[in-house]
Design a protein around this motif. Structure first.
Motif, mmCIF file in Angstrom:
data_model
loop_
_atom_site.group_PDB
_atom_site.id
_atom_site.type_symbol
_atom_site.label_atom_id
_atom_site.label_comp_id
_atom_site.label_asym_id
_atom_site.label_seq_id
_atom_site.Cartn_x
_atom_site.Cartn_y
_atom_site.Cartn_z
ATOM 1 N N ASP A 11 0.830 -1.205 0.000
ATOM 2 C CA ASP A 11 0.000 0.000 0.000
ATOM 3 C C ASP A 11 0.866 1.256 0.000
ATOM 4 O O ASP A 11 0.518 2.259 -0.654
ATOM 5 C CB ASP A 11 -0.924 0.009 1.220
ATOM 6 N N THR A 12 1.980 1.215 0.719
ATOM 7 C CA THR A 12 2.883 2.365 0.752
ATOM 8 C C THR A 12 3.446 2.655 -0.636
ATOM 9 O O THR A 12 3.493 3.816 -1.076
ATOM 10 C CB THR A 12 4.040 2.110 1.739
ATOM 11 N N ILE A 13 3.852 1.607 -1.344
ATOM 12 C CA ILE A 13 4.370 1.779 -2.708
ATOM 13 C C ILE A 13 3.290 2.367 -3.611
ATOM 14 O O ILE A 13 3.552 3.280 -4.411
ATOM 15 C CB ILE A 13 4.879 0.438 -3.269
ATOM 16 N N GLU A 14 2.061 1.876 -3.486
ATOM 17 C CA GLU A 14 0.970 2.400 -4.313
ATOM 18 C C GLU A 14 0.695 3.865 -3.996
ATOM 19 O O GLU A 14 0.411 4.669 -4.900
ATOM 20 C CB GLU A 14 -0.305 1.566 -4.110
ATOM 21 N N ASN A 15 0.776 4.238 -2.722
ATOM 22 C CA ASN A 15 0.560 5.639 -2.343
ATOM 23 C C ASN A 15 1.635 6.535 -2.936
ATOM 24 O O ASN A 15 1.349 7.650 -3.413
ATOM 25 C CB ASN A 15 0.537 5.775 -0.817
ATOM 26 N N ILE A 16 2.878 6.065 -2.907
ATOM 27 C CA ILE A 16 3.963 6.832 -3.512
ATOM 28 C C ILE A 16 3.737 6.971 -5.012
ATOM 29 O O ILE A 16 3.905 8.061 -5.586
ATOM 30 C CB ILE A 16 5.324 6.156 -3.236
ATOM 31 N N ARG A 18 0.942 6.939 -6.693
ATOM 32 C CA ARG A 18 -0.131 7.892 -6.983
ATOM 33 C C ARG A 18 0.371 9.322 -6.874
ATOM 34 O O ARG A 18 0.039 10.180 -7.705
ATOM 35 C CB ARG A 18 -1.314 7.670 -6.035
ATOM 36 N N ALA A 19 1.194 9.600 -5.855
ATOM 37 C CA ALA A 19 1.725 10.948 -5.684
ATOM 38 C C ALA A 19 2.646 11.322 -6.833
ATOM 39 O O ALA A 19 2.602 12.457 -7.343
ATOM 40 C CB ALA A 19 2.461 11.043 -4.347
ATOM 41 N N VAL A 222 -0.340 1.890 -12.468
ATOM 42 C CA VAL A 222 -0.618 1.414 -11.119
ATOM 43 C C VAL A 222 0.297 0.216 -10.889
ATOM 44 O O VAL A 222 0.439 -0.642 -11.762
ATOM 45 C CB VAL A 222 -2.094 0.985 -10.959
ATOM 46 N N CYS A 223 0.924 0.137 -9.735
ATOM 47 C CA CYS A 223 1.988 -0.853 -9.556
ATOM 48 C C CYS A 223 1.492 -2.293 -9.474
ATOM 49 O O CYS A 223 2.247 -3.208 -9.794
ATOM 50 C CB CYS A 223 2.804 -0.515 -8.306
ATOM 51 N N PHE A 226 -0.739 -4.574 -14.776
ATOM 52 C CA PHE A 226 -0.173 -4.105 -16.030
ATOM 53 C C PHE A 226 -1.047 -2.991 -16.612
ATOM 54 O O PHE A 226 -2.218 -2.864 -16.277
ATOM 55 C CB PHE A 226 -0.084 -5.243 -17.060
ATOM 56 N N ASN A 227 -0.452 -2.194 -17.497
ATOM 57 C CA ASN A 227 -1.244 -1.177 -18.207
ATOM 58 C C ASN A 227 -2.232 -1.871 -19.140
ATOM 59 O O ASN A 227 -1.995 -2.992 -19.613
ATOM 60 C CB ASN A 227 -0.329 -0.256 -19.007
ATOM 61 N N ALA A 228 -3.309 -1.195 -19.429
ATOM 62 C CA ALA A 228 -4.404 -1.785 -20.206
ATOM 63 C C ALA A 228 -3.947 -2.240 -21.584
ATOM 64 O O ALA A 228 -4.437 -3.247 -22.121
ATOM 65 C CB ALA A 228 -5.552 -0.792 -20.339
ATOM 66 N N SER A 229 -3.014 -1.554 -22.191
ATOM 67 C CA SER A 229 -2.573 -1.903 -23.548
ATOM 68 C C SER A 229 -1.795 -3.194 -23.576
ATOM 69 O O SER A 229 -1.617 -3.770 -24.623
ATOM 70 C CB SER A 229 -1.721 -0.776 -24.123
#
Length: 229
Positions: A11-16, A18-19, A222-223, A226-229
């Motif tokens: 969650d910490t990695i995801e918060n970073i 997003r910032a 988003v970590c 994968f990206n949608a493409s």
């Protein structure tokens, strides 16, 4: 101690992420964020200041099966550890120095409770009694500090634990048993400066393994997917 520590770390990695994305969209990979978070955690907890090359890209594959055989299991012996690290281009010094990261962090009881039967000659028996109190049931998900001497400080006490047969995991204590690694354990136990210097060198080597750059891979939005493409 909270058993959801791994999820909190994710969650910490995801918060970073997003910032970072809000200021510099599509510019910084999750791989670089993890690397930078690692070195900042080491510095924050009193360890050496580290520098690593940046510019990593994120993988477009993620398979649990790829983990097996690529990171150490907690029940490996010295020969197995040396062989595994060698397969990644890391030598014995790297093995002992990077294992020193266990001066911080925690392990679930099930990673080491097979050693609590009183028959391990390389386990201090007072330490065993203490661990049995923390891990009353076999296979427990309770967590125990990897370095009980200073679980929240990045220092060389981990190596002194090994000298006193208080290495929590089999992979830890194996370093003080194996003839190719024991001298390095003693050196790092005697000199925190020497440990920090070796760790800084090995840290850069470790974070250079299998790096994707250029047009390989992607920079994830988003970590955790994968990206949608």
């Amino acid at each position: 101690m909270d058993n959801d520590l791994p999820q909190q770390a994710f969650d910490t990695i995801e918060n970073i992420k997003r910032a970072v994305e809000s200021s510099c969209p599509g510019a910084v990979s999750c791989a670089d964020i993890v690397a930078l978070a690692s070195l900042e955690a080491v510095r924050f907890l009193g360890g050496p200041s580290l520098q690593i090359p940046l510019g990593r890209r994120d993988s477009q594959t993620s398979l649990a099966a790829n983990v097996n055989g690529n990171i150490p299991r907690s029940n490996l012996g010295g020969d197995q550890l040396i062989s595994l690290f060698a397969s990644k281009g890391l030598d014995v010094s790297d093995l002992v120095a990077l294992s020193g990261a266990h001066t911080i962090g925690f392990s679930k009881c099930r990673q080491f409770d097979f050693r609590l039967n009183g028959q391990d000659p390389f386990y201090d028996q007072q330490f065993v009694a203490q661990l049995k109190g923390q891990c009353p049931l076999r296979g427990s998900s309770n967590v125990v500090a990897l370095d009980p001497s200073s679980p929240f400080g990045f220092d060389n006490s981990y190596y002194r634990d090994l000298q006193n047969n208080r290495g929590l995991l089999l992979t830890d204590q194996a370093l003080f048993v194996h003839p190719q690694t024991k001298d390095l354990v003693n050196q790092f136990a005697a000199s925190q400066t020497q440990f920090f210097q070796a760790f800084a060198t090995s840290f850069v080597k470790m974070f250079s393994i299998g790096v994707l750059t250029g047009t390989n891979g992607e920079i994830r939005n988003v970590c955790n997917r994968f990206n949608a493409s």
